[in-house]
Design a protein around this motif. Structure first.
Motif, PDB file in Angstrom:
ATOM      1  N   LYS A  55       0.843  -1.202   0.000  1.00 24.60           N
ATOM      2  CA  LYS A  55       0.000   0.000   0.000  1.00 24.60           C
ATOM      3  C   LYS A  55       0.873   1.245   0.000  1.00 24.60           C
ATOM      4  CE  LYS A  55      -3.930  -2.193   2.183  1.00 24.60           C
ATOM      5  NZ  LYS A  55      -4.788  -2.266   3.351  1.00 24.60           N
ATOM      6  N   SER A  56       2.048   1.129   0.621  1.00 25.08           N
ATOM      7  CA  SER A  56       2.933   2.286   0.750  1.00 25.08           C
ATOM      8  C   SER A  56       4.357   1.807   0.968  1.00 25.08           C
ATOM      9  CB  SER A  56       2.478   3.127   1.946  1.00 25.08           C
ATOM     10  OG  SER A  56       3.247   4.287   2.076  1.00 25.08           O
ATOM     11  N   ILE A  57       5.322   2.633   0.531  1.00 22.56           N
ATOM     12  CA  ILE A  57       6.724   2.428   0.877  1.00 22.56           C
ATOM     13  C   ILE A  57       7.281   3.748   1.399  1.00 22.56           C
ATOM     14  CG2 ILE A  57       7.157   0.488  -0.673  1.00 22.56           C
ATOM     15  CD1 ILE A  57       8.397   2.415  -2.675  1.00 22.56           C
ATOM     16  N   MET A  58       8.265   3.656   2.272  1.00 20.99           N
ATOM     17  CA  MET A  58       8.824   4.848   2.910  1.00 20.99           C
ATOM     18  C   MET A  58      10.325   4.693   3.053  1.00 20.99           C
ATOM     19  SD  MET A  58       8.043   6.250   6.803  1.00 20.99           S
ATOM     20  CE  MET A  58       6.504   7.111   6.500  1.00 20.99           C
ATOM     21  N   LEU A  59      11.058   5.765   2.778  1.00 22.31           N
ATOM     22  CA  LEU A  59      12.479   5.858   3.100  1.00 22.31           C
ATOM     23  C   LEU A  59      12.594   6.759   4.319  1.00 22.31           C
ATOM     24  CD1 LEU A  59      14.015   6.439  -0.461  1.00 22.31           C
ATOM     25  CD2 LEU A  59      13.876   4.288   0.819  1.00 22.31           C
ATOM     26  N   GLN A  60      13.340   6.312   5.335  1.00 17.60           N
ATOM     27  CA  GLN A  60      13.515   7.085   6.561  1.00 17.60           C
ATOM     28  C   GLN A  60      15.007   7.269   6.831  1.00 17.60           C
ATOM     29  OE1 GLN A  60      10.808   5.986   9.908  1.00 17.60           O
ATOM     30  NE2 GLN A  60      10.670   4.064   8.786  1.00 17.60           N
ATOM     31  N   TYR A  61      15.341   8.433   7.369  1.00 11.41           N
ATOM     32  CA  TYR A  61      16.739   8.743   7.661  1.00 11.41           C
ATOM     33  C   TYR A  61      16.863   9.275   9.081  1.00 11.41           C
ATOM     34  CZ  TYR A  61      16.967   8.051   2.735  1.00 11.41           C
ATOM     35  OH  TYR A  61      16.851   7.487   1.485  1.00 11.41           O
ATOM     36  N   HIS A  62      17.891   8.803   9.777  1.00  8.36           N
ATOM     37  CA  HIS A  62      18.138   9.178  11.168  1.00  8.36           C
ATOM     38  C   HIS A  62      19.341  10.103  11.254  1.00  8.36           C
ATOM     39  CE1 HIS A  62      19.547   8.745  15.330  1.00  8.36           C
ATOM     40  NE2 HIS A  62      18.276   8.518  15.605  1.00  8.36           N
ATOM     41  N   THR A  63      19.182  11.218  11.951  1.00  2.89           N
ATOM     42  CA  THR A  63      20.301  12.096  12.296  1.00  2.89           C
ATOM     43  C   THR A  63      20.345  12.124  13.823  1.00  2.89           C
ATOM     44  OG1 THR A  63      18.885  14.047  12.048  1.00  2.89           O
ATOM     45  CG2 THR A  63      20.263  13.452  10.169  1.00  2.89           C
ATOM     46  N   LYS A  64      19.626  13.067  14.410  1.00  4.63           N
ATOM     47  CA  LYS A  64      19.483  13.108  15.882  1.00  4.63           C
ATOM     48  C   LYS A  64      18.172  12.467  16.301  1.00  4.63           C
ATOM     49  CE  LYS A  64      22.327  17.170  16.121  1.00  4.63           C
ATOM     50  NZ  LYS A  64      22.374  18.605  16.142  1.00  4.63           N
ATOM     51  N   GLY A  65      17.414  12.009  15.350  1.00  7.30           N
ATOM     52  CA  GLY A  65      16.139  11.335  15.538  1.00  7.30           C
ATOM     53  C   GLY A  65      15.636  10.896  14.171  1.00  7.30           C
ATOM     54  N   TRP A  66      14.557  10.118  14.172  1.00  9.54           N
ATOM     55  CA  TRP A  66      13.952   9.666  12.918  1.00  9.54           C
ATOM     56  C   TRP A  66      12.994  10.757  12.442  1.00  9.54           C
ATOM     57  CZ3 TRP A  66      15.858   5.667  10.382  1.00  9.54           C
ATOM     58  CH2 TRP A  66      16.595   4.708  11.092  1.00  9.54           C
ATOM     59  N   LEU A  67      13.552  11.811  11.842  1.00  3.76           N
ATOM     60  CA  LEU A  67      12.764  12.997  11.509  1.00  3.76           C
ATOM     61  C   LEU A  67      12.739  13.327  10.026  1.00  3.76           C
ATOM     62  CD1 LEU A  67      14.019  15.243  14.443  1.00  3.76           C
ATOM     63  CD2 LEU A  67      11.910  13.900  14.333  1.00  3.76           C
ATOM     64  N   HIS A  68      13.209  12.409   9.177  1.00  5.14           N
ATOM     65  CA  HIS A  68      13.344  12.707   7.751  1.00  5.14           C
ATOM     66  C   HIS A  68      12.802  11.522   6.955  1.00  5.14           C
ATOM     67  CE1 HIS A  68      15.996  15.836   9.272  1.00  5.14           C
ATOM     68  NE2 HIS A  68      16.587  14.883   9.976  1.00  5.14           N
ATOM     69  N   ARG A  69      11.610  11.709   6.321  1.00  6.01           N
ATOM     70  CA  ARG A  69      10.951  10.594   5.646  1.00  6.01           C
ATOM     71  C   ARG A  69      10.345  11.019   4.323  1.00  6.01           C
ATOM     72  NH1 ARG A  69       9.330  10.672  10.960  1.00  6.01           N
ATOM     73  NH2 ARG A  69       9.932   8.878  12.195  1.00  6.01           N
ATOM     74  N   ALA A  70      10.326  10.071   3.394  1.00  6.18           N
ATOM     75  CA  ALA A  70       9.661  10.259   2.103  1.00  6.18           C
ATOM     76  C   ALA A  70       8.764   9.051   1.863  1.00  6.18           C
ATOM     77  CB  ALA A  70      10.692  10.391   0.990  1.00  6.18           C
ATOM     78  N   VAL A  71       7.540   9.302   1.394  1.00  4.70           N
ATOM     79  CA  VAL A  71       6.514   8.267   1.253  1.00  4.70           C
ATOM     80  C   VAL A  71       5.993   8.216  -0.179  1.00  4.70           C
ATOM     81  CG1 VAL A  71       4.242   7.500   2.064  1.00  4.70           C
ATOM     82  CG2 VAL A  71       5.757   8.724   3.622  1.00  4.70           C
ATOM     83  N   TRP A  72       5.862   6.995  -0.702  1.00  6.34           N
ATOM     84  CA  TRP A  72       5.211   6.753  -1.982  1.00  6.34           C
ATOM     85  C   TRP A  72       4.006   5.866  -1.720  1.00  6.34           C
ATOM     86  CZ3 TRP A  72      10.297   7.288  -1.212  1.00  6.34           C
ATOM     87  CH2 TRP A  72      11.025   8.092  -2.089  1.00  6.34           C
ATOM     88  N   GLY A  73       2.893   6.140  -2.392  1.00 10.43           N
ATOM     89  CA  GLY A  73       1.689   5.333  -2.217  1.00 10.43           C
ATOM     90  C   GLY A  73       0.759   5.961  -1.200  1.00 10.43           C
ATOM     91  N   ASP A  74       0.052   5.115  -0.440  1.00 11.22           N
ATOM     92  CA  ASP A  74      -0.924   5.582   0.553  1.00 11.22           C
ATOM     93  C   ASP A  74      -0.198   6.381   1.641  1.00 11.22           C
ATOM     94  OD1 ASP A  74      -2.749   5.902   2.665  1.00 11.22           O
ATOM     95  OD2 ASP A  74      -3.639   3.935   2.353  1.00 11.22           O
ATOM     96  N   TYR A  75      -0.356   7.676   1.583  1.00  8.36           N
ATOM     97  CA  TYR A  75       0.394   8.592   2.448  1.00  8.36           C
ATOM     98  C   TYR A  75       0.111   8.389   3.936  1.00  8.36           C
ATOM     99  CZ  TYR A  75       2.120  13.037   4.310  1.00  8.36           C
ATOM    100  OH  TYR A  75       2.771  13.991   5.034  1.00  8.36           O
ATOM    101  N   ASN A  76      -1.091   8.025   4.286  1.00 10.85           N
ATOM    102  CA  ASN A  76      -1.484   7.985   5.703  1.00 10.85           C
ATOM    103  C   ASN A  76      -1.382   6.620   6.368  1.00 10.85           C
ATOM    104  OD1 ASN A  76      -2.149  10.783   6.034  1.00 10.85           O
ATOM    105  ND2 ASN A  76      -3.866  10.390   4.663  1.00 10.85           N
ATOM    106  N   ILE A  77      -1.095   5.567   5.619  1.00 13.38           N
ATOM    107  CA  ILE A  77      -1.120   4.233   6.226  1.00 13.38           C
ATOM    108  C   ILE A  77       0.076   3.976   7.143  1.00 13.38           C
ATOM    109  CG2 ILE A  77      -0.012   2.893   4.401  1.00 13.38           C
ATOM    110  CD1 ILE A  77      -2.554   0.944   4.936  1.00 13.38           C
TER     111      ILE A  77
END
Length: 163
Positions: A55-77
């Motif tokens: 339904k969705s895929i996400m790339l997440q990146y950690h620096t000082k926290g998990w605060l950087h994400r990009a989402v393809w597909g169902d944005y809210n799932i």
């Protein structure tokens, strides 16, 4: 993992293949830090199987926290990160199926600034079958890609209890 002798691999000898009915991810944490430079673009290769797409895929990146994400597909799932911010950027529909696709995210679109240190990333999906391969960052001027880790991340299944 899927080995090149037994399945689809974009580069090297292995890719990550994750099959799940719900929320799942592979995480690379506490890796040697990669310094963000102005103009960098993050990338990951993904293969979605027609008829078994998530339904969705996400790339997440950690620096000082998990605060950087990009989402393809169902944005809210996948509910992680504040909606409509750099913590959860909507990248549009899922990529094409039955072929390797290079996902790209300019660092500034997910709130990363020159000098920030990326020390972890996650390859996240909701449902379906997803294969992940080479991921890293590059600078468009040089075109030379850099890897985010020395190999494919160690698989670790997460079910909504992190990020």
């Amino acid at each position: 993992y899927v080995e090149s002798k037994k399945g689809k691999v974009f580069s090297g000898n292995k890719s990550i293949r994750r099959t799940d009915a719900g929320l799942a991810q592979d995480v690379c944490e506490n890796m040697p830090a990669v310094t963000v430079q102005s103009g960098n673009v993050l990338f990951a290769y993904v293969y979605l199987l027609d008829g078994r797409t998530p339904k969705s895929i996400m790339l997440q990146y950690h620096t000082k926290g998990w605060l950087h994400r990009a989402v393809w597909g169902d944005y809210n799932i996948i509910p992680w990160g504040a909606a409509n911010t750099t913590e959860r950027l909507n990248m549009g529909p899922l990529p094409e199926t039955n072929k390797w696709v290079r996902l790209e995210v300019p660092v500034e679109k997910i709130g990363l600034k020159p000098g920030d240190q990326i020390n972890g990333f996650a390859l996240t999906q909701h449902g379906g079958i997803v294969q992940w391969d080479h991921c890293g960052l590059f600078h468009p001027a040089s075109g030379a890609p850099g890897s985010l880790c020395d190999g494919t991340p160690d698989p670790r299944r997460e079910r909504g209890d992190v990020h």
